[in-house]
Design an enzyme around this catalytic site. Structure first.
Site, mmCIF file in Angstrom:
data_model
loop_
_atom_site.group_PDB
_atom_site.id
_atom_site.type_symbol
_atom_site.label_atom_id
_atom_site.label_comp_id
_atom_site.label_asym_id
_atom_site.label_seq_id
_atom_site.Cartn_x
_atom_site.Cartn_y
_atom_site.Cartn_z
ATOM 1 N N ARG A 171 -0.767 -4.899 -6.007
ATOM 2 C CA ARG A 171 -0.826 -5.495 -6.608
ATOM 3 C C ARG A 171 0.204 -5.941 -7.725
ATOM 4 N NH1 ARG A 171 -5.823 -6.955 -9.061
ATOM 5 N NH2 ARG A 171 -6.990 -6.572 -7.070
ATOM 6 N N GLU A 206 -1.561 -0.867 8.490
ATOM 7 C CA GLU A 206 -2.263 -1.507 8.981
ATOM 8 C C GLU A 206 -2.159 -2.411 9.355
ATOM 9 O OE1 GLU A 206 -4.564 -2.736 5.077
ATOM 10 O OE2 GLU A 206 -2.846 -4.535 5.212
ATOM 11 N N HIS A 220 3.652 -7.383 1.060
ATOM 12 C CA HIS A 220 2.956 -8.839 2.266
ATOM 13 C C HIS A 220 1.274 -10.012 1.430
ATOM 14 C CE1 HIS A 220 0.142 -4.865 2.062
ATOM 15 N NE2 HIS A 220 -0.962 -5.631 2.903
ATOM 16 N N HIS A 275 0.432 -1.145 0.194
ATOM 17 C CA HIS A 275 0.285 -0.048 -0.410
ATOM 18 C C HIS A 275 0.826 1.488 -0.001
ATOM 19 C CE1 HIS A 275 -2.755 -2.753 0.718
ATOM 20 N NE2 HIS A 275 -1.834 -3.316 2.032
#
Length: 323
Positions: A200, A122, A180, A105
């Protein structure tokens, strides 16, 4: 205006995903006919996916509507100054029947410039993990852009990724820029900034029902990857009973772990709302306006104006979140 506010539940927003399964139904009691439920968005102010209140006097109103009405009484004065009518966190449960894509991200600066969005810092708390299942977090060696791109091009990316075997209670902090993926067989509770921006980079060469591969974002991702990151993503935390045990504290959220088997008198000393995610058992949260029960797989929002409350349980494990 303050005294109408109470512990608020929202109707989960369930997401069908190519990698999703049925554990959100079987383990967390979500109701859905979707074939592959990958995510339950518990509290969301993402455009087009705004949560709707499921209980009490505000039932049927959206999170955005109640934030516009109650402002700092809902989210705290400083939070309101910073975020205005945008709720700062997105709260989810995720079931990976298959491996998620390898992804990352962008940070706040890139996300704002490219997508008019927050970045997406996150964390994950592992609620269930099949035998031998993994999370992919970071690289297994020192990495630079040139080496990374070479492996990406040769479809050998997995050779340089770090695979961690996981069990219930394992917790990971995923900063922006860190590569991740959640591995097959894992259910997590996820706490993140309000953002749906994901880059992605590899999707295991899989295709959908019509034979199409999902879009990759490698041109965007290469600028967003932080190759200098330390391997500091595993979170160690105390598990003392009947108190808040701090897990993660960052500029975007603070999360603590509570293992409750009695009645706790609690006071909200933070200039913030509180969110409780029930990851095991069930508990009652009592305020001046009454009592709400929270069961495994449920989430509740305690408005900032609610200062004194009690949590009662014989067997609950909760994640407590504030900004």
């Amino acid at each position: 205006m303050k005294n109408i506010l109470y512990p608020i539940k929202f109707t989960p927003i369930l997401k069908d995903k190519i990698w999703g399964g049925q554990k959100l139904k079987t383990l967390l009691n979500k109701t859905s006919d979707l074939p592959n439920i990958g995510e339950s968005w518990e509290i969301s102010d993402v455009e087009g996916d705004t949560s709707v209140v499921a209980n009490g006097a505000l039932k049927g109103q959206t999170l955005k509507q109640i934030q516009e009405t109650y402002k700092e009484d809902l989210i705290g004065l400083q939070n309101y100054r910073v975020f205005g009518n945008k709720f700062p966190l997105l709260i989810k449960f995720i079931d990976a029947k298959q491996d998620l894509s390898i992804q990352l991200h962008p940070n706040d600066e890139l996300a704002a410039k490219r997508h008019n969005s927050f970045g997406k810092t996150e964390m994950w708390y592992v609620m269930q993990a099949d035998e031998g299942s993994n999370l992919i977090v970071g690289f297994n060696q020192k990495m630079d852009a040139e080496t990374y791109l070479s492996h990406l091009e040769n479809k050998t990316l997995t050779e340089i990724l770090n695979f961690d075997k996981v069990k219930v209670g394992d917790t990971y902090f995923i900063e922006v820029g860190r590569v991740h993926a959640i591995g097959a067989g894992v259910v997590v509770a996820e706490i993140q900034q309000t953002s749906d921006i994901t880059y992605r980079v590899y999707d295991w060469d899989r295709v959908d029902d019509e034979g199409n591969e999902r879009e990759l974002h490698n041109d965007l991702a290469i600028d967003a990857i932080d190759f200098e990151m330390e391997d500091n993503f595993r979170v160690s935390y105390e598990k003392a009973k009947n108190q808040s045990n701090k897990m993660v504290s960052c500029p975007y959220f603070t999360t603590s772990y509570l293992d409750v088997d009695s009645t706790l008198k609690k006071e909200n000393n933070h200039d913030s709302f509180l969110i409780y995610m029930c990851v095991e058992g069930e508990a009652q949260i009592t305020t001046d306006s009454g009592t709400e029960t929270i069961k495994k797989g449920e989430t509740i929002l305690l408005p900032a104006a609610v200062k004194n409350y009690e949590i009662t349980s014989e067997n609950a494990k909760l994640l407590e979140v504030y900004v």
